[in-house]
Structures are given as C-alpha cells and as structure tokens.
Write a protein that holds these residues in place. Structure first.
Motif, PDB file in Angstrom:
ATOM      1  N   GLN A 203      72.564  53.063  66.773  1.00  0.00           N
ATOM      2  CA  GLN A 203      72.201  54.095  65.409  1.00  0.00           C
ATOM      3  C   GLN A 203      71.441  53.530  64.689  1.00  0.00           C
ATOM      4  OE1 GLN A 203      76.164  55.554  63.845  1.00  0.00           O
ATOM      5  NE2 GLN A 203      76.999  54.323  65.357  1.00  0.00           N
ATOM      6  N   TYR A 204      70.681  52.356  64.631  1.00  0.00           N
ATOM      7  CA  TYR A 204      69.958  51.854  63.657  1.00  0.00           C
ATOM      8  C   TYR A 204      68.925  51.165  64.108  1.00  0.00           C
ATOM      9  CZ  TYR A 204      74.145  52.296  61.009  1.00  0.00           C
ATOM     10  OH  TYR A 204      75.602  52.712  60.492  1.00  0.00           O
ATOM     11  N   ILE A 205      68.836  50.856  65.507  1.00  0.00           N
ATOM     12  CA  ILE A 205      67.621  50.066  65.938  1.00  0.00           C
ATOM     13  C   ILE A 205      67.755  50.282  67.419  1.00  0.00           C
ATOM     14  CG2 ILE A 205      68.738  47.949  66.381  1.00  0.00           C
ATOM     15  CD1 ILE A 205      66.282  46.347  65.425  1.00  0.00           C
ATOM     16  N   ASN A 206      66.282  50.209  67.943  1.00  0.00           N
ATOM     17  CA  ASN A 206      65.972  50.294  69.362  1.00  0.00           C
ATOM     18  C   ASN A 206      66.855  49.391  70.216  1.00  0.00           C
ATOM     19  OD1 ASN A 206      65.154  51.280  71.842  1.00  0.00           O
ATOM     20  ND2 ASN A 206      63.254  50.285  71.503  1.00  0.00           N
ATOM     21  N   VAL A 207      67.557  49.687  71.168  1.00  0.00           N
ATOM     22  CA  VAL A 207      68.377  48.847  71.707  1.00  0.00           C
ATOM     23  C   VAL A 207      68.115  48.866  73.369  1.00  0.00           C
ATOM     24  CG1 VAL A 207      70.778  48.046  72.625  1.00  0.00           C
ATOM     25  CG2 VAL A 207      70.106  48.490  70.217  1.00  0.00           C
ATOM     26  N   GLU A 208      68.000  47.569  73.979  1.00  0.00           N
ATOM     27  CA  GLU A 208      68.018  47.825  75.517  1.00  0.00           C
ATOM     28  C   GLU A 208      68.953  46.756  75.966  1.00  0.00           C
ATOM     29  OE1 GLU A 208      64.576  48.368  77.436  1.00  0.00           O
ATOM     30  OE2 GLU A 208      63.153  48.472  75.888  1.00  0.00           O
ATOM     31  N   TYR A 209      69.301  46.981  77.405  1.00  0.00           N
ATOM     32  CA  TYR A 209      70.078  45.869  77.954  1.00  0.00           C
ATOM     33  C   TYR A 209      69.415  45.232  79.074  1.00  0.00           C
ATOM     34  CZ  TYR A 209      73.734  48.202  74.864  1.00  0.00           C
ATOM     35  OH  TYR A 209      74.420  48.542  73.850  1.00  0.00           O
ATOM     36  N   VAL A 210      69.602  43.824  79.371  1.00  0.00           N
ATOM     37  CA  VAL A 210      69.536  43.367  80.500  1.00  0.00           C
ATOM     38  C   VAL A 210      70.624  42.276  80.862  1.00  0.00           C
ATOM     39  CG1 VAL A 210      66.856  43.188  80.172  1.00  0.00           C
ATOM     40  CG2 VAL A 210      68.417  41.334  79.582  1.00  0.00           C
ATOM     41  N   TYR A 211      70.536  42.121  82.203  1.00  0.00           N
ATOM     42  CA  TYR A 211      71.773  41.613  83.014  1.00  0.00           C
ATOM     43  C   TYR A 211      71.704  40.222  83.685  1.00  0.00           C
ATOM     44  CZ  TYR A 211      73.001  46.493  81.894  1.00  0.00           C
ATOM     45  OH  TYR A 211      73.056  47.681  81.342  1.00  0.00           O
ATOM     46  N   GLN A 212      72.536  39.371  83.016  1.00  0.00           N
ATOM     47  CA  GLN A 212      72.406  37.858  83.821  1.00  0.00           C
ATOM     48  C   GLN A 212      73.331  37.844  84.823  1.00  0.00           C
ATOM     49  OE1 GLN A 212      73.013  34.668  81.147  1.00  0.00           O
ATOM     50  NE2 GLN A 212      71.833  33.201  82.587  1.00  0.00           N
ATOM     51  N   SER A 213      73.045  37.547  85.771  1.00  0.00           N
ATOM     52  CA  SER A 213      74.145  37.111  87.023  1.00  0.00           C
ATOM     53  C   SER A 213      73.797  35.714  87.961  1.00  0.00           C
ATOM     54  CB  SER A 213      74.194  38.404  88.100  1.00  0.00           C
ATOM     55  OG  SER A 213      72.888  38.494  88.694  1.00  0.00           O
ATOM     56  N   LEU A 214      74.662  35.426  88.384  1.00  0.00           N
ATOM     57  CA  LEU A 214      74.511  34.084  89.272  1.00  0.00           C
ATOM     58  C   LEU A 214      73.526  34.505  90.347  1.00  0.00           C
ATOM     59  CD1 LEU A 214      75.372  31.193  90.257  1.00  0.00           C
ATOM     60  CD2 LEU A 214      77.351  32.295  91.247  1.00  0.00           C
TER      61      LEU A 214
ATOM     62  N   ARG B 200      79.463  27.344  93.361  1.00  0.00           N
ATOM     63  CA  ARG B 200      78.876  27.460  91.957  1.00  0.00           C
ATOM     64  C   ARG B 200      79.589  28.865  91.424  1.00  0.00           C
ATOM     65  NH1 ARG B 200      74.354  25.515  88.994  1.00  0.00           N
ATOM     66  NH2 ARG B 200      74.229  26.876  86.894  1.00  0.00           N
ATOM     67  N   THR B 201      80.102  28.860  90.340  1.00  0.00           N
ATOM     68  CA  THR B 201      80.672  30.085  89.673  1.00  0.00           C
ATOM     69  C   THR B 201      79.895  30.789  88.559  1.00  0.00           C
ATOM     70  OG1 THR B 201      81.953  28.836  88.466  1.00  0.00           O
ATOM     71  CG2 THR B 201      82.747  29.642  90.579  1.00  0.00           C
ATOM     72  N   LYS B 202      79.182  29.793  87.787  1.00  0.00           N
ATOM     73  CA  LYS B 202      78.672  30.456  86.499  1.00  0.00           C
ATOM     74  C   LYS B 202      77.010  30.484  86.738  1.00  0.00           C
ATOM     75  CE  LYS B 202      79.565  28.436  82.695  1.00  0.00           C
ATOM     76  NZ  LYS B 202      79.512  27.308  81.490  1.00  0.00           N
ATOM     77  N   PRO B 203      76.605  31.549  85.797  1.00  0.00           N
ATOM     78  CA  PRO B 203      75.011  31.778  85.879  1.00  0.00           C
ATOM     79  C   PRO B 203      74.308  30.392  85.657  1.00  0.00           C
ATOM     80  CG  PRO B 203      76.294  33.571  84.964  1.00  0.00           C
ATOM     81  CD  PRO B 203      77.108  32.423  85.014  1.00  0.00           C
ATOM     82  N   TRP B 204      72.883  30.559  85.307  1.00  0.00           N
ATOM     83  CA  TRP B 204      72.004  29.618  85.474  1.00  0.00           C
ATOM     84  C   TRP B 204      71.739  29.074  84.028  1.00  0.00           C
ATOM     85  CZ3 TRP B 204      71.650  27.227  90.144  1.00  0.00           C
ATOM     86  CH2 TRP B 204      72.166  28.035  91.401  1.00  0.00           C
ATOM     87  N   GLY B 205      72.075  29.433  83.108  1.00  0.00           N
ATOM     88  CA  GLY B 205      71.640  29.128  81.776  1.00  0.00           C
ATOM     89  C   GLY B 205      70.880  29.693  80.893  1.00  0.00           C
ATOM     90  N   THR B 206      70.541  29.201  80.003  1.00  0.00           N
ATOM     91  CA  THR B 206      69.689  30.069  78.758  1.00  0.00           C
ATOM     92  C   THR B 206      68.185  30.311  79.357  1.00  0.00           C
ATOM     93  OG1 THR B 206      69.204  28.040  77.711  1.00  0.00           O
ATOM     94  CG2 THR B 206      71.015  29.374  76.767  1.00  0.00           C
ATOM     95  N   GLY B 207      67.616  29.504  80.041  1.00  0.00           N
ATOM     96  CA  GLY B 207      66.509  29.885  80.684  1.00  0.00           C
ATOM     97  C   GLY B 207      66.455  31.054  81.550  1.00  0.00           C
ATOM     98  N   GLN B 208      67.424  30.938  82.562  1.00  0.00           N
ATOM     99  CA  GLN B 208      67.560  32.174  83.294  1.00  0.00           C
ATOM    100  C   GLN B 208      67.915  33.639  82.548  1.00  0.00           C
ATOM    101  OE1 GLN B 208      70.730  32.920  85.201  1.00  0.00           O
ATOM    102  NE2 GLN B 208      70.257  34.300  86.884  1.00  0.00           N
ATOM    103  N   ALA B 209      68.790  33.442  81.692  1.00  0.00           N
ATOM    104  CA  ALA B 209      69.002  34.533  80.476  1.00  0.00           C
ATOM    105  C   ALA B 209      67.820  34.988  79.988  1.00  0.00           C
ATOM    106  CB  ALA B 209      69.854  34.155  79.327  1.00  0.00           C
ATOM    107  N   ILE B 210      66.867  34.420  79.621  1.00  0.00           N
ATOM    108  CA  ILE B 210      65.731  34.935  78.738  1.00  0.00           C
ATOM    109  C   ILE B 210      64.528  35.496  80.175  1.00  0.00           C
ATOM    110  CG2 ILE B 210      63.580  34.456  77.284  1.00  0.00           C
ATOM    111  CD1 ILE B 210      66.409  34.377  76.149  1.00  0.00           C
TER     112      ILE B 210
END
Length: 305
Positions: free
Chosen positions: A71-82, A95-105
């Motif tokens: 309601q206040y700012i333009n919002v977008e979504y992206v999705y991190q997955s293993l 392996r069960t967890k995604p790859w960390g903050t580098g992959q997230a960005i």
C-alpha cells in the motif's frame, strides 16, 4: 534516481506465529522489525522493495507483511530455492538448505535494474545507515574497471547481544575509509571490557570499537551480474568443501573481490545501535528499545497510517 531495497527473507520459517523471530511483533500496532526498516528506507528515498522469500511461504508472507507494505511502496518478489542452480550442476545428495546470501541476491537479477541496498529481514539498522547508503548510490555510479560498492560500518559494541555470542563480519578499514579486508567471525561476545571470539587471528586485535558488517551492502546491477559468474565458479569447486553445508556468502564474495582488486567498498560509519533477535531472550529488550524510540519521537506510535 530509482533505488531498490532488497530484503533477504528466505530464512523465515513456514510455521508463522510464535517462535519465528522475524515475525515477532515489536511495535504497539503489531509492527515487525521489517516494517521499521522499510519505513526508514522510504524516508531515505528508496522507492521499491524486493522481497527474497521461498515459494512455500509466499501466501503466509504476503498475509503477514507483503500485502500491508504494497500500500505504500512498489513491491516485487523473487524466490530462493535449493534447486535453482545453473545448467550442468546438480544438488549434492543430502543437501537440504539453499546456497546462502550470494545466491539469494542472484535471484534478483531479472527484477533489479537500479542501484540497491541489501538488508536482512530480521535486523534493525537505524535511520543513519539508510540515508548514507542512499546518498552514496545517487551520488556515484557503476564503474567499468571495478565493482563500486558501499557498506554500513556498525561499531561492534553496538551490535552485541547480552544473551550469548554472535557472528559478525569484522572489517579492516584503510585510512580513506575503504574496506581492506573482512573476516566472518563466530563466537563474538564481550567479556568485561574486551571482545572474545572463535578466530585466533582476529582475537589478537579485535576491539569493541572495530567496524562490523551486518550484511547491509550497497551496489549496482553489475554486481548481481558478477554473482551469476561467481556462483558457477563456487559450484565448480564445491567438492573442495562440504557440499552439504558450504554456502555462497556475501562477505566471502566481497572479500575475494577485494583480494583480486576488483571492487572498492566505501565503509560508511553509523553510530546507530543494531537490534536483532539472535536469542529468544533478546525479544523483550528489543521491544523496549523500539518503545524508547517511539517515546523519543523517532517513530510514530502507529507506523503506517
């Protein structure tokens, strides 16, 4: 100039409600830490938010946070997955967890085409850092011969928990206030007037007043492009580490670029206190900190009108 706030929220658990620290209500009107970060970013001049989440929490996340913020700012979504890895690579067995903050960005590569700042969903950074990083982005530009970046340099003593040890990126800063090196350091806690930690080398020189990274970085889209190339190199050498747990982490990525003279990172000091719920026992203290900020007039009692 358009500027984007990237919020890493893929670590939020799927069990919404009690026990999920990112969703602990901090304000008198059910505001979360993430609300205050977005509020501060908007005041500083950011005009878009990109949430990095997991697909399995999308519905709950939007109900709890996203729908309100839209309601206040333009919002977008992206999705991190293993499973989101380049062609030619496979997920290691077990392996069960995604790859960390580098992959997230890296997940933001198709939606972030403007200067950006990165933060964690569950950290409170204060107003000063958002203003300084936004000013850096709008007064600078991407460079052709190196990755032009900045980071918020928190004073270590302003980032500690009284309830246990923490992990911080401990920074070496040169005389021109540029990052010379960064050490991801675990087990940090204050004992009397000294700091102890798990890294023997860092232990020799660390002080309460050292600069610390809280994963608050500023950069330009060319850095996200680099993450794509770097992720492939990371996966190519994964067998040199523990393939089940090794992560592609922003502090390590920036540290390697520094060693290769491929980046310059301006360290913008902030005197604000960092708040976060590292331990359950931190909850009441952090809620009290927000109450004091409201009493001081730094925030309205009801954040969103």
């Amino acid at each position: 100039m358009d500027t984007t706030l990237i919020i890493m929220a893929a670590g939020i658990g799927s069990r919404f409600g009690g026990g999920i620290k990112q969703l602990t209500e901090m304000g008198k009107h059910k505001e979360l830490i993430i609300d205050y970060s977005i509020y501060d970013a908007m005041e500083a001049g950011f005009n878009k938010v990109v949430f990095i989440i997991r697909k399995d929490i999308e519905k709950e996340f939007k109900e709890k946070i996203g729908n309100r913020i839209e309601q206040y700012i333009n919002v977008e979504y992206v999705y991190q997955s293993l499973e989101d890895i380049p062609k030619g690579f496979t997920v290691p067995e077990g392996r069960t967890k995604p790859w960390g903050t580098g992959q997230a960005i890296l997940c933001c590569k198709d939606v972030v085409k403007e200067p950006f700042v990165i933060i964690n969903a569950d950290d409170y950074y204060g107003k000063e850092a958002f203003v300084k990083l936004h000013d850096f982005l709008v007064s600078n530009e991407a460079k052709s011969d190196y990755y032009n970046m900045a980071m918020a340099g928190f004073i270590l003593k302003n980032t500690l928990s009284k309830n246990g040890s923490v992990t911080r990126g401990i920074c070496i800063v040169d005389d021109k206030e540029y990052l010379a090196d960064i050490y991801e350091t675990r087990g940090i806690q204050q004992v009397n007037d000294k700091i102890v930690c798990d890294n023997a080398y860092v232990q020799e020189w660390i002080t309460l007043d050292h600069k610390a990274s809280m994963n608050m970085w500023a950069g330009y889209p060319d850095f996200i492009e680099y993450l794509d190339k770097g992720f492939k190199e990371f996966l190519s050498h994964l067998s040199d580490f523990n393939p089940k747990t090794k992560e592609y982490l922003l502090p390590e990525i920036v540290g390697q670029l520094l060693k290769e003279n491929k980046t310059k990172v301006k360290v913008l000091e902030t005197q604000d206190n960092w708040f976060g719920i590292t331990y359950l026992e931190d909850k009441e203290r952090v809620q009290n900190e927000f109450a004091q900020l409201i009493e001081q007039g730094i925030y309205p009692e009801k954040l969103w009108k």
